[in-house]
Structure formats: C-alpha cells, structure tokens
Enzyme design. Structure first.
Site, PDB file in Angstrom:
ATOM      1  N   HIS A  55       0.841  -1.197   0.000  1.00 49.96           N
ATOM      2  CA  HIS A  55       0.000   0.000   0.000  1.00 49.96           C
ATOM      3  C   HIS A  55       0.876   1.246   0.000  1.00 49.96           C
ATOM      4  O   HIS A  55       2.089   1.178   0.220  1.00 49.96           O
ATOM      5  CB  HIS A  55      -0.940   0.007   1.219  1.00 49.96           C
ATOM      6  CG  HIS A  55      -0.222  -0.031   2.525  1.00 49.96           C
ATOM      7  ND1 HIS A  55      -0.166  -1.157   3.319  1.00 49.96           N
ATOM      8  CD2 HIS A  55       0.492   0.911   3.162  1.00 49.96           C
ATOM      9  CE1 HIS A  55       0.546  -0.898   4.385  1.00 49.96           C
ATOM     10  NE2 HIS A  55       0.960   0.356   4.320  1.00 49.96           N
TER      11      HIS A  55
HETATM   12  C1  T46 Z   1       2.890   0.850   6.945  1.00 46.23           C
HETATM   13  C2  T46 Z   1       3.685  -0.391   7.144  1.00 46.23           C
HETATM   14  C3  T46 Z   1       5.158  -0.121   7.241  1.00 46.23           C
HETATM   15  C4  T46 Z   1      -4.193  -0.495  13.626  1.00 46.23           C
HETATM   16  O1  T46 Z   1      -5.259  -0.767  14.211  1.00 46.23           O
HETATM   17  N1  T46 Z   1      -3.482   0.610  13.997  1.00 46.23           N
HETATM   18  C5  T46 Z   1      -2.298   0.943  13.395  1.00 46.23           C
HETATM   19  O2  T46 Z   1      -1.686   1.963  13.776  1.00 46.23           O
HETATM   20  C6  T46 Z   1      -1.806   0.106  12.355  1.00 46.23           C
HETATM   21  C7  T46 Z   1      -0.490   0.449  11.662  1.00 46.23           C
HETATM   22  C8  T46 Z   1      -2.523  -1.003  12.014  1.00 46.23           C
HETATM   23  N2  T46 Z   1      -3.692  -1.300  12.646  1.00 46.23           N
HETATM   24  C9  T46 Z   1      -4.403  -2.511  12.260  1.00 46.23           C
HETATM   25  C10 T46 Z   1      -4.946  -2.548  10.854  1.00 46.23           C
HETATM   26  C11 T46 Z   1      -4.922  -4.014  10.520  1.00 46.23           C
HETATM   27  O3  T46 Z   1      -6.101  -4.625  10.986  1.00 46.23           O
HETATM   28  O4  T46 Z   1      -3.488  -3.600  12.362  1.00 46.23           O
HETATM   29  C12 T46 Z   1      -3.755  -4.564  11.344  1.00 46.23           C
HETATM   30  C13 T46 Z   1      -2.487  -4.810  10.515  1.00 46.23           C
HETATM   31  O5  T46 Z   1      -2.167  -3.614   9.760  1.00 46.23           O
HETATM   32  P1  T46 Z   1      -1.641  -3.657   8.256  1.00 46.23           P
HETATM   33  O6  T46 Z   1      -2.195  -4.832   7.551  1.00 46.23           O
HETATM   34  O7  T46 Z   1      -1.895  -2.313   7.645  1.00 46.23           O
HETATM   35  O8  T46 Z   1      -0.067  -3.866   8.486  1.00 46.23           O
HETATM   36  P2  T46 Z   1       1.108  -3.772   7.413  1.00 46.23           P
HETATM   37  O9  T46 Z   1       2.285  -4.401   8.047  1.00 46.23           O
HETATM   38  O10 T46 Z   1       0.700  -4.257   6.075  1.00 46.23           O
HETATM   39  O11 T46 Z   1       1.397  -2.171   7.244  1.00 46.23           O
HETATM   40  C14 T46 Z   1       1.858  -1.435   8.360  1.00 46.23           C
HETATM   41  C15 T46 Z   1       1.122  -0.094   8.442  1.00 46.23           C
HETATM   42  O12 T46 Z   1      -0.285  -0.327   8.431  1.00 46.23           O
HETATM   43  C16 T46 Z   1       1.452   0.832   7.325  1.00 46.23           C
HETATM   44  O13 T46 Z   1       0.998   2.135   7.627  1.00 46.23           O
HETATM   45  O14 T46 Z   1       3.362   1.805   6.342  1.00 46.23           O
HETATM   46  O15 T46 Z   1       3.257  -1.179   8.251  1.00 46.23           O
END
Ligand code: T46
Length: 152
Positions: A55
């Site tokens: 993303h």
């Molecule tokens: C990024 C990369 C480096 C939350 O509730 N609060 C938060 O602050 C974050 C970051 C995530 N979440 C929840 C949303 C999803 O249900 O945690 C779950 C996993 O998040 P996500 O699938 O977005 O994780 P990554 O590792 O794909 O991405 C993350 C960050 O979301 C993103 O901003 O830049 O790490």
C-alpha cells in the site's frame, strides 16, 4: 529505475550512545525524527516468507527502524524504486507520503518499529497498485506485468 530512493524517502543514521554496558538510542520528535510523533507501532512475530504492506499513504509520513533482526523494504513512488535492508537499530528509513511499500525477508525474531506523524486512518491507505500509479502520474504498467509485488 531500481535502487533509486524515491523522493521523500531518506536513510538516517541514528546516534547510538554506547558505553561498556551496551547501546542506547533516543528518538525525539522534530529532532532525530523529522516530524512530531503521533503514533508508534511495531511489527513482530512475522512468519517466515511473509510479505506485508502492499500500500501507499496519501498523507502519512513515517520513520521505520528494525530494532531487532532485519527486514527489507521495497519502496516505489511510481518513478523510482529501491529495496532497502534495515539491519541495524541505528539505521532509520523515513518514508514520505505517496510511496508504495512492501516489507519482506523478515529474519526470525525481527522487530520493525515505525513512528508516524498521524493517527491510524484507514482512509489514508491506497491499496490498489494501479490506482496508486495513476494518482502519482506514473506510466501504466504494461499488460501482464504485476506491479512491484514481492510475492512470487
Ligand atoms: C505501513 C507499514 C510499514 C491499527 O489498528 N493501527 C495501526 O496503527 C496500524 C499500523 C494497524 N492497525 C491494524 C490494521 C490491521 O487490521 O493492524 C492490522 C495490521 O495492519 P496492516 O495490515 O496495515 O499492516 P502492514 O504491516 O501491512 O502495514 C503497516 C502499516 O499499516 C502501514 O501504515 O506503512 O506497516
């Protein structure tokens, strides 16, 4: 186009205050961290072969540090693309807005800590690579080629 750090991204070497007891790195907003810190999260317990991210963010700025182990980040702003391995608690990667990212090759026990300048907001995410490229004015990806994705 590969291995050119996208605009708005930079590697920052952090000052480690070490002595005979070990190392300590301090991070303050608007000093070592190039923005006021609104949020901190960390990624750990990553299963072998996992790829995360896929993303870009419309407005969010972040600073990523692998505080244990290592991982690699693919960054792509539609014009320049780089893979950066974060393998030291003293090496920080700042990631500006409108940069596609994918994180992969987490070593067992890796902990990726991320500092952000805004609260979590799902509406800030762009999760479709073609839409992202259109928004940054990048040329269309030729048919049959699937973006920068790390997945095999
Ligand atoms: C990024 C990369 C480096 C939350 O509730 N609060 C938060 O602050 C974050 C970051 C995530 N979440 C929840 C949303 C999803 O249900 O945690 C779950 C996993 O998040 P996500 O699938 O977005 O994780 P990554 O590792 O794909 O991405 C993350 C960050 O979301 C993103 O901003 O830049 O790490």
């Amino acid at each position: 186009m590969d291995d050119v750090l996208p605009a708005g991204c930079a590697l920052i070497e952090l000052r480690s205050r070490g002595d005979a007891r070990g190392q300590l790195i301090a991070l303050e907003g608007d000093r070592e961290v190039p923005f006021a810190i609104a949020r901190v999260y960390y990624i750990y317990g990553t299963a072998p072969g996992t790829v995360r991210g896929h993303h870009a963010h419309r407005a969010l700025n972040q600073l990523a540090i692998c505080v244990a182990g290592s991982c690699t980040m693919l960054l792509d702003d539609g014009h320049a693309r780089a893979r950066i391995t974060l393998d030291s608690p003293a090496r920080a990667l700042s990631i500006g807005s409108m940069v596609w990212r994918e994180m992969h090759d987490f070593t067992p026990g890796a902990v990726l800590m991320v500092l952000a300048d805004r609260a979590y907001d799902e509406s800030d995410y762009i999760r479709d690579y073609d839409r992202f490229r259109a928004l940054v004015g990048a040329p269309e990806v030729p048919a049959g080629i699937r973006g920068p994705h790390v997945h095999p």
